[in-house]
Design a protein around this motif. Structure first.
Motif, PDB file in Angstrom:
ATOM      1  N   HIS A 612       6.198  58.010 -91.648  1.00  0.00           N
ATOM      2  CA  HIS A 612       6.160  57.449 -93.002  1.00  0.00           C
ATOM      3  C   HIS A 612       6.572  55.977 -92.984  1.00  0.00           C
ATOM      4  N   LEU A 613       7.605  55.643 -92.212  1.00  0.00           N
ATOM      5  CA  LEU A 613       8.014  54.240 -92.089  1.00  0.00           C
ATOM      6  C   LEU A 613       6.880  53.387 -91.534  1.00  0.00           C
ATOM      7  N   ALA A 614       6.227  53.899 -90.509  1.00  0.00           N
ATOM      8  CA  ALA A 614       5.138  53.149 -89.887  1.00  0.00           C
ATOM      9  C   ALA A 614       4.018  52.878 -90.876  1.00  0.00           C
ATOM     10  N   GLN A 615       3.675  53.889 -91.664  1.00  0.00           N
ATOM     11  CA  GLN A 615       2.559  53.765 -92.595  1.00  0.00           C
ATOM     12  C   GLN A 615       2.890  52.896 -93.805  1.00  0.00           C
ATOM     13  N   HIS A 616       4.141  52.958 -94.264  1.00  0.00           N
ATOM     14  CA  HIS A 616       4.489  52.269 -95.503  1.00  0.00           C
ATOM     15  C   HIS A 616       5.164  50.917 -95.281  1.00  0.00           C
ATOM     16  N   GLU A 617       5.688  50.689 -94.075  1.00  0.00           N
ATOM     17  CA  GLU A 617       6.348  49.412 -93.817  1.00  0.00           C
ATOM     18  C   GLU A 617       5.712  48.654 -92.663  1.00  0.00           C
ATOM     19  N   GLY A 618       4.675  49.228 -92.062  1.00  0.00           N
ATOM     20  CA  GLY A 618       4.005  48.550 -90.965  1.00  0.00           C
ATOM     21  C   GLY A 618       4.838  48.440 -89.702  1.00  0.00           C
ATOM     22  N   ASN A 619       5.786  49.363 -89.530  1.00  0.00           N
ATOM     23  CA  ASN A 619       6.650  49.343 -88.351  1.00  0.00           C
ATOM     24  C   ASN A 619       5.963  50.109 -87.220  1.00  0.00           C
ATOM     25  N   ALA A 620       5.294  49.376 -86.351  1.00  0.00           N
ATOM     26  CA  ALA A 620       4.523  50.011 -85.279  1.00  0.00           C
ATOM     27  C   ALA A 620       5.425  50.751 -84.296  1.00  0.00           C
ATOM     28  N   LYS A 621       6.622  50.223 -84.059  1.00  0.00           N
ATOM     29  CA  LYS A 621       7.539  50.904 -83.150  1.00  0.00           C
ATOM     30  C   LYS A 621       7.963  52.256 -83.710  1.00  0.00           C
TER      31      LYS A 621
END
Length: 736
Positions: A612-621
């Motif tokens: 969810h973080l990756a999808q909503h904040e663009g955090n690829a890691k």
């Protein structure tokens, strides 16, 4: 920096947190993700209610309110572990412990009379029962068995008891004069403020609930259960169990339905022990001993009564004269009627079905059982499952399909027991729900002792629920069944909204249907016996029941479920399975320094949270963490690193070590992020090299009693020392 809120809760999940969270925090930090804790434990919730009585050091933030506000923000990312939904006995026990620790909090007022006691009661009402979930669940539920769990269950099927076609196990329910049969429901045409009032036979009007705001399109339900008819029903079932020689058991939800079901439980106790209450009821009442709190609380208080020994003998005689009682712990003599929160329908009924329709009797042996579920709203689900097993035998986990769930629960939809709108009626009369113009929307004729309750379900969550069901059906390719009965008042209103909204959605090629619960149960069972999958789309209470029933049959436990709540504001709530807070596990930890709690649910929730973080904040890691954690969890299952069942095997702490090892290894070899791979390669090598030493240190401590510093409010330093006993592992993780 990205942030995930990790909740501090109670009992076994809290103990596991002391071990698991340091690992998670260390790994997440490498991806720029901060793990922040929030205390929504029962003790924490109590402390937050009385700041003016506590020292600066003792005070705690009202974390539940703060998290509720966050859940309505698009940035929310919350991992919610199981918490205690406190029954009154649990609440009282937590109060006593906090008082012993020096917290100046008041006793729980059973019958508040003064303004101060009424204030205390109101504060405690915000703590007990299902206080957490309605606040945090600002979205509807998507709960399913992860693919890795389902594959493991098929490859390593759990035990299932054999069903005898002549089994006498059965479900009995009222079917009339209960909540199901007396329900009335209306859809509100425009925003308004309602009022609930009781008019006694002599014309006295008592306002039960003033200023109940409602929105346009909101569904309001009201119903009642007849106390007199309940006692008639219970008496007949006690006699039926005795006549047939089966165990007598009652199955309620006295924690979440925290007003209605404890009262019903009290009626069961009083009916089963009618001769005792006929003779000594006044003595018990004068001593503050309530049947609603269960037999254990009454027996514990008898020593303070001058005729306590006489009353205890009367209870013993009633047990000997009645049907055999189903037992929670036959070794310790703890019956189905001892504690209202011990036998919870959504956990107890699937367990009975799984082991061949049996519960444990006073002799410590399994036996056929009469399962008494007084309200008939959903009793047919369990009866259908039992009848199916009698006809077709046990289910086979190696071949059976799956029944994921889409549940309506956002914004306190169909909240369990509607505790703030549930009342034990004081006098005969009429209860009415009135609009602001004074017009009657719903009314019921009631008698003294009847249990009247109402609940509300807002329009927007219903629409979101319908759309989530359609989305899951399309993404999964599974048929979806709305478990709704057109002959039930509330369900009929929901069906109107489904019929109006579905045509506005793209449903081409989808298999969507509406079936009453008994028919939906049978169709789902028919399909899973053939290895076919079916989505159940249900209201809130059925969501709770089915996300225990089918997982326990499919994969052996509901604690391994993936539970995602897409919050309506855009954030995410990730729940760690439906396994409860496992008090027995903590008792074993204190006695033997061994914790059987399985954190697999936490692993799945964490991966979904990172994604969810990756999808909503663009955090690829964060996406790399999610993908590698999923693969590590697959290895964890294949290598059978879940906690064992006996001393000398790895427990919860050992399972966390192996998760850390496999996750580090996956991160070290992944190719999507060279920086993360380089950071984790030395850690993976170190953990692998120290495996034998770490496991030895973790197992070496087992077998002795430990001091946690408290049950509801453990001492952090003591609990952390217990849950992190490997110096080798700790040095590596802390240095990382």
């Amino acid at each position: 920096m990205s942030k995930i809120i990790y909740t501090r809760t109670d009992e076994a999940p809290l103990m596991a947190t002391y071990s698991l969270l340091p690992i998670i925090s260390a790994y997440a930090a490498k991806a720029g993700v901060e793990m922040e804790t929030s205390d929504i434990s029962l003790a924490g919730r109590i402390i937050a209610q009385f700041p003016e009585r506590l020292t600066d050091e003792q005070r705690g933030a009202d974390a539940l309110t703060e998290l509720g506000q966050l859940a309505e923000a698009p940035t929310a990312n919350i991992i919610k572990l199981p918490n205690i939904s406190a029954s009154v006995p649990q609440l009282k026990a937590a109060i006593v412990e906090l008082q012993a620790l020096g917290y100046d909090i008041p006793d729980y007022p059973e019958s508040p009379s003064s303004d101060e006691e009424k204030d205390f009661a109101a504060r405690y009402d915000r703590v007990k029962g299902s206080a957490v979930n309605p606040v945090l669940r600002q979205g509807n539920s998507d709960r399913r068995a992860p693919g890795a769990v389902k594959a493991y269950a098929k490859a390593h099927p759990h035990s299932m008891g054999t069903w005898n076609p002549d089994s006498q196990t059965d479900v009995s329910t009222m079917g009339h004069d209960d909540f199901r049969s007396n329900e009335k429901s209306v859809t509100i045409p425009a925003a308004d403020v309602l009022r609930i009032e009781h008019t006694a036979a002599d014309g006295t009007v008592t306002v039960l609930k003033d200023k109940l705001p409602v929105l346009e399109g909101e569904i309001i339900d009201a119903t009642f259960l007849s106390a007199a008819k309940l006692e008639e029903f219970l008496a007949s079932q006690i006699e039926a169990a005795k006549a047939s020689g089966v165990l007598f058991s009652v199955h309620l939800k006295a924690t979440m339905m925290k007003v209605s079901d404890p009262i019903i439980f009290g009626h069961v106790v009083k009916t089963f022990f009618k001769p005792v209450f006929d003779s000594y009821g006044a003595d018990l009442a004068a001593a503050g001993l309530s049947a609603n709190d269960g037999l254990a609380a009454i027996l514990a208080g008898l020593d303070a009564l001058p005729n306590g020994a006489e009353i205890r003998s009367a209870f013993d005689a009633a047990i000997a004269a009645g049907p055999k009682l189903a037992m929670v712990n036959s070794d310790k003599g703890i019956t189905n009627l001892h504690v209202p929160s011990d036998v919870i329908v959504d956990a107890s009924m699937p367990a009975m079905i799984r082991i061949g329709g049996h519960m444990w009797g006073p002799d410590g042996a399994e036996a056929d059982t009469l399962a008494v579920i007084p309200d008939s709203s959903y009793a047919s689900v369990y009866k259908t499952a039992i009848d199916d097993c009698k006809a077709h035998g046990k289910l086979d986990p190696a071949t059976m399909g799956t029944v994921p769930n889409v549940g309506l629960m956002a914004q306190a939809a169909e909240e369990y027991g509607s505790h703030n709108k549930t009342f034990e009626i004081a006098a005969p009369g009429t209860v009415r729900v009135l609009n602001s113009a004074g017009e009657t929307l719903i009314e019921h004729e009631v008698e003294a002792g009847d249990i009247w309750r109402a609940c509300q379900t807002k329009h927007a969550p219903i629409i979101n629920w319908i759309e989530l069901a359609v989305s899951r059906a399309r993404l999964s390719g599974m048929p979806a069944i709305f478990w709704l009965d057109e002959t039930r008042a509330h369900d009929a209103e929901l069906i109107k909204k489904i019929d109006a909204h579905l045509p506005t959605l793209d449903t081409e090629g989808l298999d969507l249907s509406i079936l009453a619960p008994a028919e939906a149960t049978q169709k789902s069972l028919d399909r899973i016996r053939k290895g076919e999958d079916t989505i159940s789309v249900t209201g809130n209470v059925l969501r709770d029941y089915l996300t225990d029933l089918f997982p326990i049959l499919e994969v052996g436990t509901s604690a391994k479920m993936l539970s995602i709540v897409p919050l309506m504001a855009g954030g995410g709530l990730f729940e760690t399975g439906a396994g409860g807070s496992a008090p027995k596990h903590v008792q074993q930890l204190a006695a033997e320094d061994y914790l059987r709690w399985d954190s697999l649910g936490e692993f799945f929730a964490l991966a979904a949270s990172f994604e969810h973080l990756a999808q909503h904040e663009g955090n690829a890691k964060a996406q790399v963490l999610a993908d590698t954690l999923d693969r590590a969890t697959g290895t964890f299952l294949n290598e059978d690193r879940s906690p064992g069942r006996r001393l000398g095997t790895i427990d919860n702490r050992g399972s966390h070590f192996y998760l850390a090892l496999y996750w580090a290894q996956e991160l070290a070899k992944q190719s999507d992020d060279a920086e993360l791979a380089a950071a984790f390669a030395p850690l993976a090598e170190t953990l692998a090299g120290d495996e034998e030493a770490i496991v030895a240190e973790l197992i070496a401590v087992q077998g002795s009693a430990v001091d946690l510093g408290g049950y509801y409010r453990p001492d952090d330093a003591k609990a952390s020392a217990v849950m992190r006993p490997s110096a080798t592992f700790n040095r590596t993780i802390d240095a990382f």
